[in-house]
Write an enzyme that holds these catalytic residues in place. Structure first.
Site, PDB file in Angstrom:
ATOM      1  N   GLU A  98     -29.487 -27.985  -7.934  1.00 51.39           N
ATOM      2  CA  GLU A  98     -28.080 -28.129  -7.559  1.00 51.39           C
ATOM      3  C   GLU A  98     -27.244 -28.345  -8.821  1.00 51.39           C
ATOM      4  O   GLU A  98     -27.731 -28.876  -9.828  1.00 51.39           O
ATOM      5  CB  GLU A  98     -28.001 -29.311  -6.591  1.00 51.39           C
ATOM      6  CG  GLU A  98     -26.724 -29.635  -5.907  1.00 51.39           C
ATOM      7  CD  GLU A  98     -25.829 -28.571  -5.370  1.00 51.39           C
ATOM      8  OE1 GLU A  98     -25.654 -27.529  -6.014  1.00 51.39           O
ATOM      9  OE2 GLU A  98     -25.220 -28.827  -4.312  1.00 51.39           O
ATOM     10  N   ASP A  99     -26.012 -27.911  -8.788  1.00 47.62           N
ATOM     11  CA  ASP A  99     -25.148 -28.090  -9.964  1.00 47.62           C
ATOM     12  C   ASP A  99     -24.799 -29.553 -10.183  1.00 47.62           C
ATOM     13  O   ASP A  99     -24.880 -30.068 -11.289  1.00 47.62           O
ATOM     14  CB  ASP A  99     -23.871 -27.238  -9.844  1.00 47.62           C
ATOM     15  CG  ASP A  99     -23.155 -27.369  -8.497  1.00 47.62           C
ATOM     16  OD1 ASP A  99     -23.528 -28.254  -7.690  1.00 47.62           O
ATOM     17  OD2 ASP A  99     -22.224 -26.589  -8.250  1.00 47.62           O
ATOM     18  N   ASP A 102     -22.714 -35.438  -6.175  1.00 42.45           N
ATOM     19  CA  ASP A 102     -21.426 -36.111  -6.115  1.00 42.45           C
ATOM     20  C   ASP A 102     -21.521 -37.223  -5.055  1.00 42.45           C
ATOM     21  O   ASP A 102     -22.096 -38.272  -5.316  1.00 42.45           O
ATOM     22  CB  ASP A 102     -20.355 -35.063  -5.810  1.00 42.45           C
ATOM     23  CG  ASP A 102     -18.929 -35.586  -5.874  1.00 42.45           C
ATOM     24  OD1 ASP A 102     -18.665 -36.494  -6.665  1.00 42.45           O
ATOM     25  OD2 ASP A 102     -18.077 -35.076  -5.133  1.00 42.45           O
ATOM     26  N   PHE A 151     -13.059 -34.119 -12.026  1.00 37.69           N
ATOM     27  CA  PHE A 151     -13.417 -32.835 -11.439  1.00 37.69           C
ATOM     28  C   PHE A 151     -13.741 -31.846 -12.554  1.00 37.69           C
ATOM     29  O   PHE A 151     -12.915 -31.594 -13.429  1.00 37.69           O
ATOM     30  CB  PHE A 151     -12.300 -32.289 -10.550  1.00 37.69           C
ATOM     31  CG  PHE A 151     -12.795 -31.224  -9.633  1.00 37.69           C
ATOM     32  CD1 PHE A 151     -13.378 -31.544  -8.416  1.00 37.69           C
ATOM     33  CD2 PHE A 151     -12.709 -29.883  -9.998  1.00 37.69           C
ATOM     34  CE1 PHE A 151     -13.868 -30.554  -7.574  1.00 37.69           C
ATOM     35  CE2 PHE A 151     -13.198 -28.886  -9.158  1.00 37.69           C
ATOM     36  CZ  PHE A 151     -13.779 -29.224  -7.946  1.00 37.69           C
ATOM     37  N   VAL A 152     -14.956 -31.312 -12.519  1.00 33.15           N
ATOM     38  CA  VAL A 152     -15.397 -30.425 -13.595  1.00 33.15           C
ATOM     39  C   VAL A 152     -15.639 -29.007 -13.089  1.00 33.15           C
ATOM     40  O   VAL A 152     -15.964 -28.793 -11.919  1.00 33.15           O
ATOM     41  CB  VAL A 152     -16.678 -30.955 -14.277  1.00 33.15           C
ATOM     42  CG1 VAL A 152     -16.372 -32.213 -15.075  1.00 33.15           C
ATOM     43  CG2 VAL A 152     -17.788 -31.227 -13.269  1.00 33.15           C
ATOM     44  N   ARG A 164     -16.361 -20.340 -12.687  1.00 26.85           N
ATOM     45  CA  ARG A 164     -17.825 -20.436 -12.695  1.00 26.85           C
ATOM     46  C   ARG A 164     -18.415 -19.829 -13.971  1.00 26.85           C
ATOM     47  O   ARG A 164     -19.502 -20.200 -14.406  1.00 26.85           O
ATOM     48  CB  ARG A 164     -18.427 -19.688 -11.496  1.00 26.85           C
ATOM     49  CG  ARG A 164     -18.123 -20.314 -10.148  1.00 26.85           C
ATOM     50  CD  ARG A 164     -19.043 -19.700  -9.097  1.00 26.85           C
ATOM     51  NE  ARG A 164     -18.579 -19.919  -7.732  1.00 26.85           N
ATOM     52  CZ  ARG A 164     -18.832 -21.016  -7.017  1.00 26.85           C
ATOM     53  NH1 ARG A 164     -19.529 -21.988  -7.541  1.00 26.85           N
ATOM     54  NH2 ARG A 164     -18.390 -21.126  -5.789  1.00 26.85           N
TER      55      ARG A 164
END
Ligand code: IMP
Ligand code: MG
Length: 179
Positions: A98-99, A102, A151-152, A164
């Site tokens: 997963e990126d 959060d 937020f990145v 992306r």
């Protein structure tokens, strides 16, 4: 009108070095075994592509998709599976890729979902982690960077599908949201 500004948080070398480290760690942990890397579409694709090449094991790929934030920055609290894996996972060593971790809602849901496939083992690899945002008590097994609550975008991460393709990970600062 909002003006987007990008501030580099992690550069290409920092990312590459960390991904190599995570790959080496996974290679050691699963020595002599096969692994299935399951990427969470679409954010994890770039991380998965780089990580996979740093894993010196017999490896296959699969992909799953879940409902996302849409065009908002906030998690709705509800996760839905849009696309399941293509192959049977029973008895496999699964690594969910997963990126970012959060709130943890997505990976908590996916972990439960994947346990239903009766894998031999199930681990989580997340490039980024925002521990301060957690709403579910879940942690990654292979985590690249802990980052603050900002937020990145970039390196697979998007805002409304954009950014992306940035090679770095950047903080997205929007007018009214920047200091
Ligand atoms: P969670 O369910 O809240 O842990 O959210 C995980 C998903 O939210 C990730 O797969 C990302 O798609 C998205 N997400 C969370 N934080 C960010 C961010 O800072 N930038 C872009 N996407 C994010
Ligand atoms: Mg995602």
């Amino acid at each position: 009108m909002d003006v987007d500004r990008l501030r580099v948080l992690l550069n290409q070398k920092q990312i590459a070095d960390k991904v190599a480290e995570l790959g080496a760690h996974i290679t050691l942990d699963f020595a002599g075994e096969s692994v299935v890397l399951i990427g969470v579409l679409k954010g994890a694709t770039i991380f998965l592509a780089d990580l996979a090449r740093q894993i010196k094991l017999d490896a296959t790929f699969d992909f799953i998709a879940v409902s996302s934030y849409g065009n908002s920055r906030e998690q709705s609290g509800e996760v839905k599976l849009l696309k399941d894996v293509d192959h049977p996972m029973e008895g496999k060593n699964i690594i969910l890729v997963e990126d970012i971790l959060d709130t943890g809602l997505t990976l908590t849901y996916l972990k439960n979902q994947m346990m239903g496939h009766k894998p031999k083992s199930l681990k989580i690899a997340a490039l980024l982690d925002k521990p301060s945002r957690r709403r579910q008590p879940i942690r990654g097994d292979y985590v690249g960077f802990e980052i603050p609550d900002e937020f990145v975008v970039g390196y697979g991460l998007d805002f409304a599908e954009r950014f992306r393709n940035l090679p770095e990970i950047c903080v997205l600062e929007t007018d009214g949201n920047s200091s």
